[in-house]
Design a protein around this motif. Sequence first.
Motif, PDB file in Angstrom:
ATOM      1  N   LEU A  64      -1.023 -22.267 -16.998  1.00  0.00           N
ATOM      2  CA  LEU A  64      -1.284 -22.755 -15.774  1.00  0.00           C
ATOM      3  C   LEU A  64      -0.363 -21.573 -14.718  1.00  0.00           C
ATOM      4  N   CYS A  74      -2.509 -23.663  -8.726  1.00  0.00           N
ATOM      5  CA  CYS A  74      -3.580 -24.549  -9.133  1.00  0.00           C
ATOM      6  C   CYS A  74      -3.667 -25.504  -7.800  1.00  0.00           C
ATOM      7  N   THR A  75      -5.042 -25.777  -7.357  1.00  0.00           N
ATOM      8  CA  THR A  75      -5.071 -26.768  -6.277  1.00  0.00           C
ATOM      9  C   THR A  75      -5.885 -28.147  -6.441  1.00  0.00           C
ATOM     10  N   SER A  76      -5.899 -28.449  -7.856  1.00  0.00           N
ATOM     11  CA  SER A  76      -6.466 -29.597  -8.284  1.00  0.00           C
ATOM     12  C   SER A  76      -7.906 -29.814  -7.939  1.00  0.00           C
ATOM     13  N   CYS A  77      -8.790 -28.933  -7.963  1.00  0.00           N
ATOM     14  CA  CYS A  77     -10.029 -28.902  -7.335  1.00  0.00           C
ATOM     15  C   CYS A  77     -10.844 -29.458  -8.258  1.00  0.00           C
ATOM     16  N   GLY A  78     -10.548 -29.383  -9.490  1.00  0.00           N
ATOM     17  CA  GLY A  78     -11.409 -30.403 -10.650  1.00  0.00           C
ATOM     18  C   GLY A  78     -12.508 -29.427 -11.180  1.00  0.00           C
ATOM     19  N   LEU A  79     -12.498 -28.004 -10.849  1.00  0.00           N
ATOM     20  CA  LEU A  79     -13.786 -27.473 -11.374  1.00  0.00           C
ATOM     21  C   LEU A  79     -13.674 -27.049 -13.018  1.00  0.00           C
ATOM     22  N   CYS A  80     -12.397 -26.906 -13.280  1.00  0.00           N
ATOM     23  CA  CYS A  80     -12.333 -26.584 -14.959  1.00  0.00           C
ATOM     24  C   CYS A  80     -12.478 -27.817 -15.529  1.00  0.00           C
ATOM     25  N   MET A  91      -6.809 -34.691 -14.811  1.00  0.00           N
ATOM     26  CA  MET A  91      -5.819 -34.417 -13.601  1.00  0.00           C
ATOM     27  C   MET A  91      -5.638 -35.287 -12.510  1.00  0.00           C
ATOM     28  N   TYR A 113      -1.429 -32.739 -15.032  1.00  0.00           N
ATOM     29  CA  TYR A 113      -2.515 -31.820 -15.175  1.00  0.00           C
ATOM     30  C   TYR A 113      -2.418 -31.980 -16.964  1.00  0.00           C
ATOM     31  N   CYS A 130     -12.383 -21.506 -12.733  1.00  0.00           N
ATOM     32  CA  CYS A 130     -11.212 -21.666 -11.829  1.00  0.00           C
ATOM     33  C   CYS A 130     -11.404 -20.695 -10.525  1.00  0.00           C
ATOM     34  N   PRO A 131     -11.834 -20.915  -9.464  1.00  0.00           N
ATOM     35  CA  PRO A 131     -11.707 -20.309  -8.271  1.00  0.00           C
ATOM     36  C   PRO A 131     -10.182 -20.073  -7.754  1.00  0.00           C
ATOM     37  N   LYS A 132      -9.111 -20.518  -8.151  1.00  0.00           N
ATOM     38  CA  LYS A 132      -8.062 -20.007  -7.829  1.00  0.00           C
ATOM     39  C   LYS A 132      -7.275 -19.072  -8.850  1.00  0.00           C
ATOM     40  N   ALA A 134      -6.152 -19.922 -11.392  1.00  0.00           N
ATOM     41  CA  ALA A 134      -4.941 -20.527 -12.013  1.00  0.00           C
ATOM     42  C   ALA A 134      -4.904 -20.932 -13.423  1.00  0.00           C
ATOM     43  N   ILE A 135      -5.898 -21.125 -14.109  1.00  0.00           N
ATOM     44  CA  ILE A 135      -5.877 -21.303 -15.699  1.00  0.00           C
ATOM     45  C   ILE A 135      -6.333 -20.169 -16.257  1.00  0.00           C
TER      46      ILE A 135
HETATM   47  S1  SF4 Z   1     -10.352 -24.935 -11.510  1.00  0.00           S
HETATM   48 FE1  SF4 Z   1      -8.293 -23.974 -11.269  1.00  0.00          FE
HETATM   49  S2  SF4 Z   1      -7.628 -24.702  -9.403  1.00  0.00           S
HETATM   50 FE2  SF4 Z   1      -9.137 -26.227 -10.177  1.00  0.00          FE
HETATM   51  S3  SF4 Z   1      -8.046 -27.693 -10.960  1.00  0.00           S
HETATM   52 FE3  SF4 Z   1      -8.831 -26.400 -12.405  1.00  0.00          FE
HETATM   53  S4  SF4 Z   1      -7.243 -24.979 -12.781  1.00  0.00           S
HETATM   54 FE4  SF4 Z   1      -6.595 -26.123 -10.816  1.00  0.00          FE
END
Ligand code: SF4
Length: 183
Positions: A64, A74-80, A91, A113, A130-132, A134-135
């Motif tokens: 991360l 990571c903004t914890s959007c949950g897309l991953c 998460m 997470y 991941c749109p950020k 982050a991962i």
């Molecule tokens: S998709 Fe990226 S930003 Fe969103 S929760 Fe997963 S790691 Fe975090």
Amino acid sequence: MKPLTNRSKAVSNKKMTFLERIYLPAIIGGMFITFKHIFKKKATVKWPEETRTFSDVYRGRHVLKRDDKGAERCTSCGLCAVACPAEAISMVSSERKKGEENLYREEKYASIYEINMLRCIFCGLCEEACPKEAIFLTTELLPANYEREGFIFGKDRLVEPVDKRVDVSKRQTSEVVSRKFND
Ligand code: SF4
Ligand code: SF4
């Protein structure tokens, strides 16, 4: 019933010849194949003394990432987690408090997470979703463990240390970023 392919062979009950009964020709044939392989280049390596060279985009354990200032991306959007076909990611989201701007880049962050590495199939879909940015997956292999709990990776093992950044530039090329965000 008629077979779907013609690969099946009818079993023959014919009596074995003397040579077939002593098995020697079959054993010699088998030994010949074994000896032939002694002089060939080995496909295996003596790990951990020897290591293989992996591709720059090998899909090993996850990281991360932090941004340039050291805050978690990571903004914890949950897309991953939604993209994960193995349901390996879970998460808990929390709201960033005043004064925590240097710790978390966005107003929402993942206070917990976790990735269950026993479920993960290292497909890389979390990285793509991941749109950020982050991962990421890395070229690092997963360490062995005798306990199942040892394969649940929390933030302590996923978030990159501030003073020991993980280089993902080979995976985060401008082509990848433009495909990800423009397609
Ligand atoms: S998709 Fe990226 S930003 Fe969103 S929760 Fe997963 S790691 Fe975090
Ligand atoms: S690599 Fe694939 S299976 Fe593993 S956590 Fe990411 S999306 Fe899930």
